[in-house]
Design a protein around this motif. Structure first.
Motif, PDB file in Angstrom:
ATOM      1  N   GLY A  41      -2.406  14.364  -9.762  1.00 32.95           N
ATOM      2  CA  GLY A  41      -1.125  13.741  -9.412  1.00 32.95           C
ATOM      3  C   GLY A  41      -1.165  13.149  -8.012  1.00 32.95           C
ATOM      4  N   ILE A  42      -1.692  13.920  -7.073  1.00 32.87           N
ATOM      5  CA  ILE A  42      -1.741  13.456  -5.669  1.00 32.87           C
ATOM      6  C   ILE A  42      -2.643  12.220  -5.545  1.00 32.87           C
ATOM      7  N   GLN A  43      -3.761  12.236  -6.267  1.00 32.69           N
ATOM      8  CA  GLN A  43      -4.671  11.092  -6.224  1.00 32.69           C
ATOM      9  C   GLN A  43      -3.978   9.818  -6.709  1.00 32.69           C
ATOM     10  N   THR A  44      -3.229   9.946  -7.798  1.00 35.34           N
ATOM     11  CA  THR A  44      -2.490   8.785  -8.323  1.00 35.34           C
ATOM     12  C   THR A  44      -1.482   8.289  -7.283  1.00 35.34           C
ATOM     13  N   ILE A  45      -0.797   9.241  -6.629  1.00 33.65           N
ATOM     14  CA  ILE A  45       0.204   8.844  -5.623  1.00 33.65           C
ATOM     15  C   ILE A  45      -0.460   8.119  -4.454  1.00 33.65           C
ATOM     16  N   LYS A  46      -1.642   8.603  -4.047  1.00 29.59           N
ATOM     17  CA  LYS A  46      -2.335   7.932  -2.931  1.00 29.59           C
ATOM     18  C   LYS A  46      -2.601   6.470  -3.270  1.00 29.59           C
ATOM     19  N   LEU A  47      -3.029   6.215  -4.507  1.00 31.76           N
ATOM     20  CA  LEU A  47      -3.324   4.832  -4.920  1.00 31.76           C
ATOM     21  C   LEU A  47      -2.048   3.985  -4.904  1.00 31.76           C
ATOM     22  N   LEU A  48      -0.942   4.585  -5.338  1.00 32.42           N
ATOM     23  CA  LEU A  48       0.330   3.857  -5.341  1.00 32.42           C
ATOM     24  C   LEU A  48       0.782   3.581  -3.906  1.00 32.42           C
ATOM     25  N   ASN A  49       0.718   4.615  -3.069  1.00 30.99           N
ATOM     26  CA  ASN A  49       1.141   4.459  -1.661  1.00 30.99           C
ATOM     27  C   ASN A  49       0.351   3.350  -0.973  1.00 30.99           C
ATOM     28  N   GLY A  52       1.998   0.243  -1.179  1.00 29.88           N
ATOM     29  CA  GLY A  52       3.374   0.201  -0.660  1.00 29.88           C
ATOM     30  C   GLY A  52       4.401   0.729  -1.649  1.00 29.88           C
ATOM     31  N   ILE A  53       3.937   1.533  -2.615  1.00 30.71           N
ATOM     32  CA  ILE A  53       4.837   2.043  -3.655  1.00 30.71           C
ATOM     33  C   ILE A  53       5.024   3.553  -3.472  1.00 30.71           C
ATOM     34  N   ASN A  54       6.272   4.027  -3.535  1.00 36.03           N
ATOM     35  CA  ASN A  54       6.563   5.458  -3.436  1.00 36.03           C
ATOM     36  C   ASN A  54       6.429   6.117  -4.807  1.00 36.03           C
ATOM     37  N   ALA A  55       6.534   7.459  -4.804  1.00 33.33           N
ATOM     38  CA  ALA A  55       6.381   8.168  -6.089  1.00 33.33           C
ATOM     39  C   ALA A  55       7.393   9.289  -6.211  1.00 33.33           C
ATOM     40  N   THR A  56       7.523   9.773  -7.436  1.00 34.21           N
ATOM     41  CA  THR A  56       8.211  11.039  -7.668  1.00 34.21           C
ATOM     42  C   THR A  56       7.284  11.835  -8.572  1.00 34.21           C
ATOM     43  N   GLY A  88       0.304  14.451   2.801  1.00 37.53           N
ATOM     44  CA  GLY A  88       1.057  13.474   3.611  1.00 37.53           C
ATOM     45  C   GLY A  88       1.413  12.218   2.832  1.00 37.53           C
ATOM     46  N   VAL A  89       1.646  12.359   1.533  1.00 41.11           N
ATOM     47  CA  VAL A  89       1.958  11.169   0.723  1.00 41.11           C
ATOM     48  C   VAL A  89       3.468  10.932   0.639  1.00 41.11           C
TER      49      VAL A  89
END
Ligand code: FDA
Length: 319
Positions: A41-49, A52-56, A88-89
């Protein structure tokens, strides 16, 4: 008919046993689910961030049937907050009330939610309560208001445009600047409570979007936080370009700044649109699910789109 069948399958344990032991199903599900572990999950969020994209972040799970499992689910969600903080995402967390014990007892669920909100508050973060089927709409809203009474301001809700009651619910929620994620609705509902026709759901979606935009503007509700954790009041969750265009045009017409709304989408769906909106300067938040309990989530994604169903069914019957 296919939609109803797949929503029925999402709750059928016999089908779950077959599908989850079938490797092609996991390969298909992994389009939508980031993986089975929190690191996925965190890895996917890093790619989105990075775009410039946030996540939930959502630890998959629903319909927990014992106090022990509900407490474990609560601890898993606490861990999700720790993982977000550690990495820190830019992400907050989404949960389901049946995951943390709503089906066992309302008190247990409310206590578990308070534990989660306390954790989120200690990190300056936010919890989005997903909306499940109409059998639990009212109790979900009641628990949300109870959390406000207990002093938590860091909790938001999901409203489903397919329900007749939704415009009224939104009007009430706006009085207190509750952050609302607006979606069309993913469950099978009877015509007594929900619009049966897609065109009526779409029209309701636009009316609800306009209400949220007007409400956020007139109440001067908070905007998105710089670290992406706290969302603005209107969280417009859809992949439907017409709904998105309507909301963009309406917000521009009435003068709601871009910081005061966000568009939300599901991991793995319309990445092109996600990225285009972000490039155009809109806040975008992606729902990133992870965990081993991916079966019902996957079945609802299949039910949403005939093309997914045909692909799944043809693979299943030609194994
Ligand atoms: P629509 O179904 O009309 O689809 C528009 C277009 O999006 C399609 O033409 C296709 O291109 C694409 N698309 C949509 N679904 C797809 C899929 N499964 N696979 C591939 N392409 C697809 N529901 C709920 O009841 N409770 C909740 O708490 C939430 N939470 C939530 C969070 C977020 C961030 C999102 C985006 C959605 C939800 N939902 C939800 C799900 C929601 O109710 C709805 O079922 C789906 O978003 C699909 O509806 P659309 O608005 O995308 O429109």
């Amino acid at each position: 008919m296919f939609r109803s069948f797949f929503i029925y399958l999402s709750k059928a344990s016999w089908a779950r046993n077959i599908v989850t032991h079938w490797s092609i199903a996991w390969r298909m599900a992994s389009r939508f689910v980031s993986g089975e572990t929190i690191e996925d999950g965190i890895q996917t969020i890093k790619l989105l961030n990075a775009k410039g994209i946030n996540a939930t972040l959502d630890h998959l799970g629903e319909h927990t049937d014992s106090p022990e499992k509900a407490r474990q689910a609560t601890q898993d969600i606490i861990q999700a907050f720790d993982a977000i903080e550690g990495a820190g995402v830019h992400s907050n967390v989404s949960i389901k009330l049946t995951q943390i014990g709503l089906g066992v007892s309302e008190e247990l669920c409310a206590d578990n939610l308070a534990i989660i909100l306390e954790k989120a508050r200690s990190l300056g973060s936010f919890v989005r309560v997903d909306m499940e089927d109409s059998a639990v709409t009212q109790i979900t809203l009641d628990i949300l208001y109870k959390m406000r009474q207990r002093g938590f301001n860091n909790v938001g809700i999901v409203i489903q445009a397919y329900l007749y009651r939704s415009e009224e619910d939104i009007r009430k929620l706006l009085k207190d600047c509750f952050a609302v994620r607006l979606c069309k609705g993913a469950y099978k509902e009877p015509a007594t409570v929900a619009y049966p026709k897609k065109k009526d759901v779409d029209a309701s979606y636009d009316r609800c979007s306009a209400l949220l935009v007007d409400g956020a503007l007139s109440q001067n509700c908070p905007t998105v936080s710089a670290d992406g954790k706290i969302p603005p009041v209107p969280g417009l969750a859809t992949h439907d370009p017409k709904r998105i265009e309507f909301a963009k045009a309406y917000a521009q017409k009435v003068g709601l700044p871009k910081d005061a709304l966000e568009f939300q989408m599901l991991n793995g769906i319309r990445r092109d649109l996600q990225e285009q909106l972000a490039k155009d300067g809109y806040h975008v938040r992606i729902y990133v699910p992870y965990g081993t309990e991916w079966y019902p989530y996957f079945m609802r994604r299949l039910a949403e789109r005939p093309a997914n169903l045909w692909f799944f069914a043809s693979n299943f019957f030609h194994r």
